[in-house]
Design a protein around this motif. Structure first.
Motif, PDB file in Angstrom:
ATOM      1  N   UNK A  92       0.859  -1.190   0.000  1.00 34.01           N
ATOM      2  CA  UNK A  92       0.000   0.000   0.000  1.00 34.01           C
ATOM      3  C   UNK A  92       0.891   1.234   0.000  1.00 34.01           C
ATOM      4  N   UNK A  93       0.415   2.282  -0.673  1.00 32.56           N
ATOM      5  CA  UNK A  93       1.185   3.527  -0.742  1.00 32.56           C
ATOM      6  C   UNK A  93       0.234   4.664  -1.095  1.00 32.56           C
ATOM      7  N   UNK A  94       0.536   5.871  -0.588  1.00 27.65           N
ATOM      8  CA  UNK A  94      -0.400   6.978  -0.781  1.00 27.65           C
ATOM      9  C   UNK A  94      -0.549   7.353  -2.253  1.00 27.65           C
ATOM     10  N   UNK A  95      -1.770   7.769  -2.571  1.00 26.51           N
ATOM     11  CA  UNK A  95      -2.127   8.171  -3.932  1.00 26.51           C
ATOM     12  C   UNK A  95      -1.930   9.681  -4.114  1.00 26.51           C
ATOM     13  N   UNK A  96      -1.794  10.105  -5.367  1.00 19.83           N
ATOM     14  CA  UNK A  96      -1.767  11.555  -5.660  1.00 19.83           C
ATOM     15  C   UNK A  96      -3.083  12.223  -5.247  1.00 19.83           C
ATOM     16  N   UNK A  97      -4.119  11.426  -4.992  1.00 17.91           N
ATOM     17  CA  UNK A  97      -5.400  12.011  -4.547  1.00 17.91           C
ATOM     18  C   UNK A  97      -5.475  12.104  -3.022  1.00 17.91           C
ATOM     19  N   UNK A  98      -4.373  11.770  -2.330  1.00 14.16           N
ATOM     20  CA  UNK A  98      -4.374  11.844  -0.865  1.00 14.16           C
ATOM     21  C   UNK A  98      -4.571  13.305  -0.419  1.00 14.16           C
ATOM     22  N   UNK A  99      -5.667  13.577   0.331  1.00 14.81           N
ATOM     23  CA  UNK A  99      -5.952  14.968   0.685  1.00 14.81           C
ATOM     24  C   UNK A  99      -5.018  15.525   1.758  1.00 14.81           C
ATOM     25  N   UNK A 100      -4.377  14.661   2.507  1.00 14.67           N
ATOM     26  CA  UNK A 100      -3.548  15.107   3.625  1.00 14.67           C
ATOM     27  C   UNK A 100      -2.156  15.543   3.160  1.00 14.67           C
ATOM     28  N   UNK A 101      -1.631  14.909   2.127  1.00 15.05           N
ATOM     29  CA  UNK A 101      -0.236  15.170   1.754  1.00 15.05           C
ATOM     30  C   UNK A 101      -0.028  15.790   0.376  1.00 15.05           C
ATOM     31  N   UNK A 102      -0.983  15.560  -0.566  1.00 14.67           N
ATOM     32  CA  UNK A 102      -0.686  16.058  -1.925  1.00 14.67           C
ATOM     33  C   UNK A 102      -0.620  17.587  -1.928  1.00 14.67           C
ATOM     34  N   UNK A 103       0.482  18.116  -2.451  1.00  9.60           N
ATOM     35  CA  UNK A 103       0.628  19.558  -2.590  1.00  9.60           C
ATOM     36  C   UNK A 103       1.004  20.266  -1.295  1.00  9.60           C
ATOM     37  N   UNK A 104       1.242  19.513  -0.218  1.00  6.98           N
ATOM     38  CA  UNK A 104       1.590  20.144   1.067  1.00  6.98           C
ATOM     39  C   UNK A 104       3.114  20.236   1.192  1.00  6.98           C
ATOM     40  N   UNK A 105       3.602  21.392   1.631  1.00  8.45           N
ATOM     41  CA  UNK A 105       5.045  21.575   1.786  1.00  8.45           C
ATOM     42  C   UNK A 105       5.665  22.025   0.476  1.00  8.45           C
ATOM     43  N   UNK A 106       6.950  21.785   0.336  1.00 10.38           N
ATOM     44  CA  UNK A 106       7.698  22.265  -0.827  1.00 10.38           C
ATOM     45  C   UNK A 106       7.820  21.158  -1.865  1.00 10.38           C
ATOM     46  N   UNK A 107       7.420  21.432  -3.138  1.00  8.32           N
ATOM     47  CA  UNK A 107       7.626  20.406  -4.164  1.00  8.32           C
ATOM     48  C   UNK A 107       9.110  20.091  -4.307  1.00  8.32           C
TER      49      UNK A 107
ATOM     50  N   UNK B 298      -8.178   3.174  -1.895  1.00  9.95           N
ATOM     51  CA  UNK B 298      -9.171   3.124  -0.826  1.00  9.95           C
ATOM     52  C   UNK B 298      -8.961   4.316   0.106  1.00  9.95           C
ATOM     53  N   UNK B 299     -10.041   4.689   0.775  1.00  7.25           N
ATOM     54  CA  UNK B 299      -9.983   5.843   1.693  1.00  7.25           C
ATOM     55  C   UNK B 299      -9.912   5.296   3.112  1.00  7.25           C
ATOM     56  N   UNK B 300      -9.048   5.849   3.932  1.00  2.77           N
ATOM     57  CA  UNK B 300      -9.106   5.463   5.345  1.00  2.77           C
ATOM     58  C   UNK B 300      -8.954   6.670   6.251  1.00  2.77           C
ATOM     59  N   UNK B 301      -9.551   6.517   7.430  1.00  8.09           N
ATOM     60  CA  UNK B 301      -9.563   7.604   8.395  1.00  8.09           C
ATOM     61  C   UNK B 301      -8.440   7.378   9.399  1.00  8.09           C
ATOM     62  N   UNK B 302      -7.600   8.375   9.585  1.00  3.59           N
ATOM     63  CA  UNK B 302      -6.490   8.282  10.530  1.00  3.59           C
ATOM     64  C   UNK B 302      -6.908   9.056  11.792  1.00  3.59           C
ATOM     65  N   UNK B 303      -7.218   8.292  12.837  1.00  5.23           N
ATOM     66  CA  UNK B 303      -7.765   8.888  14.062  1.00  5.23           C
ATOM     67  C   UNK B 303      -6.619   9.274  14.983  1.00  5.23           C
ATOM     68  N   UNK B 304      -6.218  10.543  14.941  1.00  2.99           N
ATOM     69  CA  UNK B 304      -5.095  10.997  15.792  1.00  2.99           C
ATOM     70  C   UNK B 304      -5.593  12.010  16.797  1.00  2.99           C
ATOM     71  N   UNK B 305      -4.938  12.046  17.969  1.00  2.00           N
ATOM     72  CA  UNK B 305      -5.327  13.079  18.928  1.00  2.00           C
ATOM     73  C   UNK B 305      -5.102  14.459  18.285  1.00  2.00           C
ATOM     74  N   UNK B 306      -6.087  15.302  18.300  1.00  2.00           N
ATOM     75  CA  UNK B 306      -6.041  16.682  17.771  1.00  2.00           C
ATOM     76  C   UNK B 306      -5.915  16.783  16.253  1.00  2.00           C
ATOM     77  N   UNK B 307      -5.843  15.671  15.543  1.00  2.00           N
ATOM     78  CA  UNK B 307      -5.670  15.810  14.098  1.00  2.00           C
ATOM     79  C   UNK B 307      -6.210  14.595  13.341  1.00  2.00           C
ATOM     80  N   UNK B 308      -7.537  14.434  13.401  1.00  2.00           N
ATOM     81  CA  UNK B 308      -8.197  13.395  12.587  1.00  2.00           C
ATOM     82  C   UNK B 308      -8.083  13.782  11.127  1.00  2.00           C
ATOM     83  N   UNK B 309      -7.775  12.833  10.261  1.00  2.00           N
ATOM     84  CA  UNK B 309      -7.744  13.162   8.831  1.00  2.00           C
ATOM     85  C   UNK B 309      -7.962  11.922   7.981  1.00  2.00           C
ATOM     86  N   UNK B 310      -8.267  12.153   6.693  1.00  2.00           N
ATOM     87  CA  UNK B 310      -8.475  11.046   5.756  1.00  2.00           C
ATOM     88  C   UNK B 310      -7.250  10.874   4.871  1.00  2.00           C
ATOM     89  N   UNK B 311      -7.050   9.650   4.420  1.00  2.00           N
ATOM     90  CA  UNK B 311      -6.014   9.360   3.422  1.00  2.00           C
ATOM     91  C   UNK B 311      -6.627   8.612   2.256  1.00  2.00           C
TER      92      UNK B 311
END
Ligand SMILES: C[S@@+](CC[C@H](N)C(=O)[O-])C[C@H]1O[C@@H](n2cnc3c(N)ncnc32)[C@H](O)[C@@H]1O
Length: 221
Positions: free
Chosen positions: A146-161, A198-211
């Motif tokens: 498994x590996x993150x997709x370009x459609x990952x809302x948490x990481x795509x386009x975040x930070x410096x290309x 596939x979409x999954x929910x990452x349940x973190x303290x103070x920072x719930x997010x989807x991947x």
């Protein structure tokens, strides 16, 4: 720049079991496949290699539910220390955890399991991971990755290309997001049995997010 390895050491020292104790979706997919497939369902012992196993949540789930022996490797010592603390009773006979770089593995396995490692590897390391898979997968073995997709809302386009590297970003750490076409090319030494997002929910303290992550299953051509 701080190395990948020392960054992971800091993550595990600070956050301990970052993703909780539940297995990843990839482990559930692998379990369902191995339990039902003709090739594996009657096997008394399946040899599984878990590359970048972290603190062992997936290896532990697979060992609790399948007749198998698992070698879990991660080059972060704090992760391996946590993994080893979970090895009690019969689990200790079924799983070995080692602090080890995946590039050095040479034995062959029925199953290679790689949950969310590919996305944290730089291009040359991704090549080395593919070489490890080619070298260590038995001819009738199967890869689950498994590996993150370009459609990952948490990481795509975040930070410096990252210069000269499409779909790679440096935010808190390096992250490479994959397209379907890239995975098909990278793993063209495999017959791909399944490749889907596939979409999954990452349940973190103070920072719930989807991947959004790819799941790839394949065997050697
Ligand atoms: C995102 S974590 C995934 C952990 C685990 N597979 C899971 O799903 O819970 C990526 C892991 O890969 C490990 N890793 C990175 N490069 C590695 C290498 N060259 N050899 C072994 N492990 C490595 C890191 O230490 C980290 O634990």
């Amino acid at each position: 720049m701080v190395s990948n390895q020392s960054q992971w050491n800091s993550v595990y020292n600070r956050d301990k079991k970052v993703w909780g104790d539940n297995p990843s979706q990839l482990a559930v997919v692998a379990y369902n496949y191995l339990r039902e497939s003709q090739a594996f369902r009657n096997r008394k012992d399946i040899f599984i290699l878990d590359l970048g196993c972290g603190y062992g949540r997936n290896a532990i789930f697979l060992a609790q539910n399948l007749p198998c022996h698992i070698l879990g490797l991660d080059n972060s010592q704090p992760a391996i220390d946590m993994a080893m603390q979970s090895l009690k009773g019969s689990l200790a006979k079924k799983i070995e955890f080692l602090c080890y770089d995946f590039t050095n593995v040479s034995d062959k396995y029925d199953v290679i399991f790689v949950s969310n490692l590919y996305q944290v590897l730089k291009p040359q390391e991704r090549t080395q991971l593919r070489e490890t898979i080619k070298r260590c997968l038995k001819p009738d073995g199967i890869l689950f990755l498994s590996t993150f997709s370009v459609r990952d809302p948490e990481h795509y386009g975040k930070g410096t290309p990252v210069d000269g590297e499409p779909n790679s970003f440096f935010d808190i750490r390096y992250m490479h997001l994959c397209t379907r076409q890239e995975l098909e090319q990278d793993f063209d030494f495999l017959t791909i049995n399944a490749l889907y997002e596939h979409i999954f929910h990452d349940l973190r303290p103070n920072h719930d997010h989807d991947h959004i992550s790819w799941i790839l299953m394949g065997h050697l051509k």
